[in-house]
Design a protein around this motif. Structure first.
Motif, PDB file in Angstrom:
ATOM      1  N   LYS A   1     -15.365 -13.018  -1.930  1.00  0.00           N
ATOM      2  CA  LYS A   1     -15.007 -11.656  -1.504  1.00  0.00           C
ATOM      3  C   LYS A   1     -13.530 -11.557  -1.133  1.00  0.00           C
ATOM      4  O   LYS A   1     -12.935 -10.483  -1.186  1.00  0.00           O
ATOM      5  CB  LYS A   1     -15.896 -11.197  -0.351  1.00  0.00           C
TER       6      LYS A   1
ATOM      7  N   ASN B   1     -11.373 -10.306  -4.079  1.00  0.00           N
ATOM      8  CA  ASN B   1     -11.335  -8.839  -4.232  1.00  0.00           C
ATOM      9  C   ASN B   1     -10.399  -8.188  -3.231  1.00  0.00           C
ATOM     10  O   ASN B   1      -9.736  -7.197  -3.542  1.00  0.00           O
ATOM     11  CB  ASN B   1     -12.749  -8.265  -4.085  1.00  0.00           C
ATOM     12  N   GLU B   2     -10.340  -8.744  -2.023  1.00  0.00           N
ATOM     13  CA  GLU B   2      -9.439  -8.212  -1.002  1.00  0.00           C
ATOM     14  C   GLU B   2      -7.976  -8.385  -1.425  1.00  0.00           C
ATOM     15  O   GLU B   2      -7.161  -7.481  -1.256  1.00  0.00           O
ATOM     16  CB  GLU B   2      -9.679  -8.930   0.335  1.00  0.00           C
TER      17      GLU B   2
ATOM     18  N   LYS C   1      -2.881  -4.284  -5.916  1.00  0.00           N
ATOM     19  CA  LYS C   1      -2.874  -2.989  -6.619  1.00  0.00           C
ATOM     20  C   LYS C   1      -2.291  -1.884  -5.741  1.00  0.00           C
ATOM     21  O   LYS C   1      -1.511  -1.051  -6.211  1.00  0.00           O
ATOM     22  CB  LYS C   1      -4.290  -2.638  -7.074  1.00  0.00           C
ATOM     23  N   ALA C   2      -2.657  -1.884  -4.470  1.00  0.00           N
ATOM     24  CA  ALA C   2      -2.165  -0.850  -3.544  1.00  0.00           C
ATOM     25  C   ALA C   2      -0.676  -0.997  -3.265  1.00  0.00           C
ATOM     26  O   ALA C   2       0.014  -0.016  -2.957  1.00  0.00           O
ATOM     27  CB  ALA C   2      -2.943  -0.918  -2.234  1.00  0.00           C
TER      28      ALA C   2
ATOM     29  N   TYR D   1      -6.108  -9.793 -12.718  1.00  0.00           N
ATOM     30  CA  TYR D   1      -6.352  -8.640 -11.848  1.00  0.00           C
ATOM     31  C   TYR D   1      -7.216  -7.564 -12.508  1.00  0.00           C
ATOM     32  O   TYR D   1      -7.331  -6.452 -12.003  1.00  0.00           O
ATOM     33  CB  TYR D   1      -5.012  -8.047 -11.393  1.00  0.00           C
TER      34      TYR D   1
ATOM     35  N   LYS E   1      -7.185  -5.995  -4.307  1.00  0.00           N
ATOM     36  CA  LYS E   1      -7.048  -4.632  -3.774  1.00  0.00           C
ATOM     37  C   LYS E   1      -5.665  -4.443  -3.133  1.00  0.00           C
ATOM     38  O   LYS E   1      -4.996  -3.421  -3.333  1.00  0.00           O
ATOM     39  CB  LYS E   1      -8.145  -4.391  -2.736  1.00  0.00           C
TER      40      LYS E   1
END
Length: 324
Positions: A267, A270-271, A277-278, A218, A274
């Protein structure tokens, strides 16, 4: 202060040098092709962390003997065999920046080399009647195979739970480090209670080590760009498992779909990162890693003070602080 492996090795530096000679000798073969390949394996060795755990555990709980060298060699022979076979399973052309055995000599030869290393390890023990060491070291070979198969099965359904994740990383990683520490204590003449204690220490270190490794995917710990390798291979690790467990049904469905498409659509990686992490997945995984780290430190405190124990403490810290 940044810990350096060379400083950690200091109490057993001479023993590690001697071990390298004995390990190379243990792999010798009269078959020229096999000897060439095993020579290549020795030259591209990594940090030698596992033998280091063996020697430091022996020194911290007893003494370093000839059996310690054989135990460390046995561990390395079995571990190297599993790595050779892993590269075939993963169709990997490189390991530690070098060409893998299967890339240079093809799968058929790589399988046979792995078999040779497994057999050589068992024979080394039988030749010296090291039955106790053999019992300790054959267990993680079974565990690693089961862990790999369990992970493959779960990657197809993406339904891995936290409990299953811990089982997988114990089998694939922690079981071997546990074995290293038990072998060191056993070969050094420690009693059964101490051998088991060192096994629990190795297990805690191994669990923390693998969680740290999974976090690298990550882009944490200043390694720069996220790797996303596990996500592309549909391996659900702790940060993502935690994030999915705390997501709504629709969000969970969306993210699982992104994971399934990740190998073809970068891509999507990356989603997913994200989202993790959120959702606090990174922070949660770090806290679990620190818990295992503390368990390992607490066990070491019960051993007598020595340079060996200090180096083991530093080695644990090194595995947690590493950036690659």
């Amino acid at each position: 202060m940044t810990l350096k492996l060379k400083d950690i090795q200091a109490p057993v530096a001479l023993e590690m040098e001697e071990f390298e000679k004995k390990f190379r000798q243990s792999m010798k073969s009269k078959v020229m092709l096999l000897d060439k390949i095993t020579g290549y394996i020795v030259r591209r060795k990594g940090k030698q962390m596992r033998p280091l755990f063996v020697f430091l555990s022996a020194g911290a709980t007893g003494k370093i003997t000839e059996a310690t060298y054989r135990g460390a060699s046995l561990i390395e022979l079995l571990h190297t065999a599993t790595l050779v076979h892993d590269d075939i399973v993963d169709d990997s052309n490189t390991r530690r920046g070098f060409f893998s055995i299967n890339a240079l000599w093809k799968n058929k030869i790589a399988v046979l080399v792995g078999d040779f290393l497994l057999a050589r390890g068992m024979l080394l023990s039988m030749e010296h009647n090291d039955i106790d060491l053999l019992k300790i070291t054959t267990e993680p070979v079974k565990e690693m195979s089961e862990g790999e198969l369990l992970q493959i099965a779960k990657s197809k359904t993406l339904d891995i739970t936290e409990e299953v994740y811990y089982k997988v990383i114990y089998q694939k990683t922690a079981s071997l480090i546990k074995s290293c520490c038990k072998v060191g204590a056993c070969a050094g003449g420690a009693d059964e209670e101490t051998i088991q204690k060192m096994g629990e220490f190795g297990r805690a270190v191994g669990m923390a080590f693998q969680i740290k490794d999974d976090l690298f995917d990550y882009g944490t710990f200043e390694i720069g760009k996220p790797r996303g390798i596990d996500i592309k291979e549909k391996k659900l690790t702790l940060p993502l498992i935690y994030a999915l467990n705390n997501a709504s049904r629709s969000e969970k469905r969306r993210v699982k779909k992104q994971v399934k498409l990740a190998s073809k659509k970068p891509k999507m990686v990356n989603e997913v990162i994200k989202f993790v992490k959120a959702s606090g997945g990174i922070d949660y995984a770090i806290s679990v890693m620190e818990d295992y780290h503390q368990q390992a430190k607490d066990i070491l405190k019960t051993l007598p003070e020595s340079n060996f124990r200090t180096s083991l403490e530093d080695l644990v810290q090194f595995t947690i602080e590493r950036t690659k």
